[in-house]
Design a protein around this motif. Structure first.
Motif, mmCIF file in Angstrom:
data_model
loop_
_atom_site.group_PDB
_atom_site.id
_atom_site.type_symbol
_atom_site.label_atom_id
_atom_site.label_comp_id
_atom_site.label_asym_id
_atom_site.label_seq_id
_atom_site.Cartn_x
_atom_site.Cartn_y
_atom_site.Cartn_z
ATOM 1 N N ALA A 184 16.613 3.712 -6.061
ATOM 2 C CA ALA A 184 16.105 2.659 -6.940
ATOM 3 C C ALA A 184 14.629 2.874 -7.174
ATOM 4 N N VAL A 185 14.152 2.279 -8.241
ATOM 5 C CA VAL A 185 12.736 2.377 -8.604
ATOM 6 C C VAL A 185 12.031 1.101 -8.140
ATOM 7 N N VAL A 186 10.854 1.241 -7.514
ATOM 8 C CA VAL A 186 10.046 0.079 -7.105
ATOM 9 C C VAL A 186 9.455 -0.563 -8.356
ATOM 10 N N LEU A 187 9.780 -1.817 -8.582
ATOM 11 C CA LEU A 187 9.243 -2.539 -9.733
ATOM 12 C C LEU A 187 7.999 -3.333 -9.362
ATOM 13 N N ASN A 188 8.045 -4.003 -8.165
ATOM 14 C CA ASN A 188 6.900 -4.821 -7.771
ATOM 15 C C ASN A 188 7.024 -5.193 -6.296
ATOM 16 N N VAL A 189 5.864 -5.264 -5.608
ATOM 17 C CA VAL A 189 5.792 -5.779 -4.241
ATOM 18 C C VAL A 189 4.894 -7.007 -4.275
ATOM 19 N N GLN B 61 16.263 1.604 -14.151
ATOM 20 C CA GLN B 61 14.989 2.232 -14.475
ATOM 21 C C GLN B 61 14.944 3.709 -14.077
ATOM 22 N N LEU B 62 15.979 4.180 -13.353
ATOM 23 C CA LEU B 62 16.053 5.606 -13.032
ATOM 24 C C LEU B 62 16.334 6.445 -14.278
ATOM 25 N N THR B 63 16.879 5.816 -15.326
ATOM 26 C CA THR B 63 17.182 6.510 -16.591
ATOM 27 C C THR B 63 16.432 5.820 -17.719
ATOM 28 N N PRO B 64 16.218 6.560 -18.846
ATOM 29 C CA PRO B 64 15.501 5.962 -19.972
ATOM 30 C C PRO B 64 16.274 4.765 -20.542
ATOM 31 N N GLU C 98 0.825 -1.203 0.000
ATOM 32 C CA GLU C 98 0.000 0.000 0.000
ATOM 33 C C GLU C 98 0.866 1.263 0.000
ATOM 34 N N GLN C 99 2.034 1.172 0.581
ATOM 35 C CA GLN C 99 2.903 2.349 0.717
ATOM 36 C C GLN C 99 3.759 2.593 -0.523
ATOM 37 N N PHE C 100 4.279 1.534 -1.136
ATOM 38 C CA PHE C 100 5.192 1.672 -2.273
ATOM 39 C C PHE C 100 4.547 1.114 -3.539
ATOM 40 N N HIS C 101 4.199 2.010 -4.417
ATOM 41 C CA HIS C 101 3.586 1.611 -5.685
ATOM 42 C C HIS C 101 4.671 1.455 -6.750
ATOM 43 N N PRO C 102 4.455 0.591 -7.723
ATOM 44 C CA PRO C 102 5.430 0.451 -8.818
ATOM 45 C C PRO C 102 5.700 1.799 -9.481
ATOM 46 N N GLY C 103 6.991 2.077 -9.669
ATOM 47 C CA GLY C 103 7.394 3.344 -10.278
ATOM 48 C C GLY C 103 7.872 4.362 -9.274
ATOM 49 N N SER C 104 7.513 4.159 -7.991
ATOM 50 C CA SER C 104 7.991 5.110 -6.987
ATOM 51 C C SER C 104 9.467 4.874 -6.713
ATOM 52 N N VAL C 105 10.157 5.921 -6.257
ATOM 53 C CA VAL C 105 11.592 5.859 -6.036
ATOM 54 C C VAL C 105 11.861 5.811 -4.534
ATOM 55 N N ILE C 106 12.763 4.905 -4.142
ATOM 56 C CA ILE C 106 13.145 4.801 -2.736
ATOM 57 C C ILE C 106 14.649 5.016 -2.623
ATOM 58 N N LYS C 107 15.103 5.320 -1.416
ATOM 59 C CA LYS C 107 16.533 5.487 -1.154
ATOM 60 C C LYS C 107 16.868 4.715 0.120
ATOM 61 N N GLY C 108 17.965 3.969 0.094
ATOM 62 C CA GLY C 108 18.344 3.190 1.260
ATOM 63 C C GLY C 108 19.755 2.639 1.142
ATOM 64 N N PRO C 109 20.313 2.192 2.249
ATOM 65 C CA PRO C 109 21.680 1.630 2.226
ATOM 66 C C PRO C 109 21.678 0.199 1.689
ATOM 67 N N HIS D 149 18.063 -6.869 -8.931
ATOM 68 C CA HIS D 149 18.722 -7.965 -9.641
ATOM 69 C C HIS D 149 19.839 -7.409 -10.518
ATOM 70 N N ILE D 150 20.856 -8.232 -10.746
ATOM 71 C CA ILE D 150 21.997 -7.780 -11.537
ATOM 72 C C ILE D 150 21.573 -7.309 -12.929
ATOM 73 N N SER D 151 20.489 -7.875 -13.434
ATOM 74 C CA SER D 151 19.999 -7.480 -14.767
ATOM 75 C C SER D 151 19.325 -6.120 -14.747
ATOM 76 N N ASP D 152 19.022 -5.607 -13.532
ATOM 77 C CA ASP D 152 18.363 -4.309 -13.419
ATOM 78 C C ASP D 152 19.305 -3.226 -12.906
ATOM 79 N N LEU D 153 20.603 -3.475 -13.014
ATOM 80 C CA LEU D 153 21.569 -2.471 -12.605
ATOM 81 C C LEU D 153 21.889 -1.486 -13.732
ATOM 82 N N SER D 154 21.932 -1.957 -14.988
ATOM 83 C CA SER D 154 22.296 -1.091 -16.116
ATOM 84 C C SER D 154 21.586 -1.554 -17.381
ATOM 85 N N TRP D 155 21.228 -0.583 -18.227
ATOM 86 C CA TRP D 155 20.571 -0.920 -19.494
ATOM 87 C C TRP D 155 21.557 -1.561 -20.459
#
Length: 587
Positions: free
Chosen positions: A446-451, A464-467, A388-399, A421-427
């Motif tokens: 990072a961008v929330v992809l799914n909960v 996903q932070l960049t096009p 309910e708090q983090f929807h897909p597409g929202s951006v979070i910051k953490g260590p 995932h390593i596949s989601d580190l760089s385009w």
């Protein structure tokens, strides 16, 4: 013829008469002497005497045994229960000896006479295989001391009971007499050895035949608890013992028989059920819990799935905690059902033995007598809150909490991490291990992809932070028909991979390396070699670029390579400014 001498004849005839008279006198004297000697007290020895005087003031009793002198006995030897149990004129047996201090004086003792009579009785009992009674007075090394009417005897520990007893002190009493058999008797050495076990075994043999007829599975009998071990208790059923195993004492979980039978259960009488009897080995298996109904018979009536129940923690294991819902009914809270976050690896972090815990029934297996419980189901699910708090597409910051070969874990809450995932580190960039780019503890966005609440997964992405360049620039820069420059990065049996820019590769299939038929790409190119190739195919979905050398001979287009290098230098960025020329076009 001469006349006979009348006087001589008379003298001869009178002699026999005188001899006979003398013999008669001698015989009478002998009888009187023998009678006197027979009536004379035999000293030393046990004799009968008469009490002629009781001197309580002086503390002694005067006894006449028919000797020249009278004897004195301490008045204490006639006391019983604090009272004097004799009077003047009573006859008593005493032991008499001549006094070593004076001639014709005697020393007498009633106590010694009693002791000698007891020795005689014990001797007769030993010879006739009879029973003697005695009182156990104290525990000594190897056994017990027994008092038999003032005579001390020894009872070895092995002869006290049928089974060896660890607690011999319980046989020491002040008011209980036991029956014994004399198994060793030596009067000269004052040695008497007794056995109680022989008599018990004899009585046991009589009871055994009667009990054997009653040993039918299902029969309910009374027995005496004889011996308790950590695994169960031995019950004397009358001539034969049965084993009441720990697992047959209670439908519930117990660790020692004392939890059911009590701390001082030995010699107590209990009721048990015969479970099994082997006549050949004479082994009897007994049950106590079988006197009650099996609680699992009513589980279906009392418990259903999703029901909230309360139980006591009775056991903790590596894989979970067991709750006793009632006697004989337990449920398991598996470690995976203790926390929504899955961070509980050891049940003792959450529970302790004896804790009263509320849980929810997940499943009931009546046949297997198992109930699966869940603890986390009684708590609020944090994953629903996160969804309910983090929807897909929202951006979070953490260590970064952890780095693995397949990705990085970013802290979302104190107990929940999200995975990039390593596949989601760089385009475009090829990453062999995430630690090439990141360090533990580094703060990232990072961008929330799914909960995923059901599978408890929080998916994140950094690229996903960049096009996505494959959706924008790359298809434009590497359009079909354009000539591009790159370096050979890898050779395979099916072709050569060309690095066009960082993270972007193209493949020249072996069939596109030369107009001629070749068997290996190394016949045309080598690793590190810079070449110019034509884009013949681009697949944005699979992110693949197909290249060809057939129409772009490197040797024939040296001037084209130089031109492209100048073009890149002018644009100042090869990775983004690299372009190409249409094959056959003019500048």
């Amino acid at each position: 013829m001469t006349q006979p001498d009348i006087k001589a004849l008379r003298a001869q005839t009178s002699v026999p008469e005188d001899n006979m008279a003398l013999e008669s006198i001698n015989s009478e004297f002998a009888d009187l002497f023998n009678q006197h000697e027979a009536e004379k007290p035999k000293i030393p020895g046990v004799v009968t005497g008469k009490i002629v005087s009781i001197r309580e003031d002086l503390g002694y009793v005067v006894v006449d045994i028919g000797h020249k002198s009278e004897g004195q006995i301490k008045i204490a030897e006639f006391m019983s229960g604090g009272k004097l149990n004799i009077k003047e004129g009573d006859e008593v047996e005493v032991y008499a000896v001549l006094s070593p201090n004076a001639d014709e004086e005697i020393e007498v003792s009633k106590r010694d006479a009693d002791r000698l009579r007891v020795w005689d009785a014990i001797s007769i009992a030993c010879e006739n295989d009879e029973i003697v009674k005695g009182r156990i007075t104290q525990k000594v090394k190897g056994g017990l001391n027994v008092d038999i009417n003032g005579v001390k005897a020894f009872l070895p520990g092995s002869q006290v009971d049928i089974r060896p007893s660890r607690n011999l002190d319980r046989f020491v009493t002040e008011d209980q007499d036991y029956d014994f058999k004399v198994i060793k008797f030596n009067r000269r050495r004052n040695n008497i050895v007794l056995s109680r076990r022989v008599l018990l075994e004899k009585d046991r043999a009589k009871l055994k035949s009667e009990t054997m007829d009653k040993l039918i599975p299902g029969a309910i009998l009374k027995g005496v608890v004889k011996n308790i071990q950590h695994y169960g208790a031995f019950i004397d059923l009358g001539g034969i013992d049965g084993l009441l195993h720990l697992t047959d004492m209670s439908w519930g979980r117990i660790s020692h028989p004392s939890e059911v039978l009590g701390e001082s259960a030995e010699n107590s009488t209990i009721e048990v059920k015969v479970l099994r009897f082997d006549a050949k080995t004479e082994r009897v298996s007994l049950g106590l819990k079988q006197l009650k109904d099996n609680p699992w018979d009513k589980v279906a009536e009392n418990y259903v799935a999703d029901q909230r129940v309360t139980g006591t923690v009775v056991s903790l294991t590596d894989y979970g905690a067991f709750l006793e819902l009632e006697e004989g009914i337990e449920g398991l809270i598996h470690v995976s059902e203790m926390s929504w976050t899955g961070n509980i690896k050891k049940p003792e972090r959450l529970f302790a033995k004896g804790d009263v815990v509320e849980a929810q029934i997940l499943d009931i297996d009546i046949e297997g007598e198992r109930i699966s419980l869940g603890y986390k189901q009684t708590q609020e699910n944090p994953w629903i809150q996160l969804q309910e708090q983090f929807h897909p597409g929202s951006v979070i910051k953490g260590p970064i909490r952890n780095i693995t070969d397949f990705g990085i874990f970013v802290s979302i809450t104190q107990e929940i991490d999200g995975l990039v995932h390593i596949s989601d580190l760089s385009w475009t960039q090829k990453i062999k291990h995430p630690n090439e780019l990141y360090k533990k503890g580094e703060v990232v966005e990072a961008v929330v992809l799914n909960v995923d609440v059901e599978h408890q997964r929080f998916s994140l992405g950094i690229k996903q932070l960049t096009p996505d360049l494959w959706e924008t620039d790359i298809p434009r820069r590497y359009a079909v028909g354009r000539v591009v420059k790159g370096a050979v990065s890898k050779l395979t049996e099916f072709g050569a991979f060309i690095e066009l820019e960082e993270g972007v590769e193209g493949l020249i299939h072996i069939s596109e390396l030369s107009e001629d038929h070749i068997k290996d790409p190394s016949e045309v190119v080598e690793i590190g070699q810079e070449i110019v190739a034509e884009v013949i195919n681009i697949d944005r979905i699979d992110r693949k670029i197909g290249l060809s050398l057939k129409s772009t001979d490197v040797d024939a287009h040296a001037d084209l390579l130089n031109y492209m290098e100048e073009e890149v230098a002018d644009e100042g960025n090869f990775s983004t400014g690299i372009g190409g020329l249409e094959v056959g076009s003019e500048e």
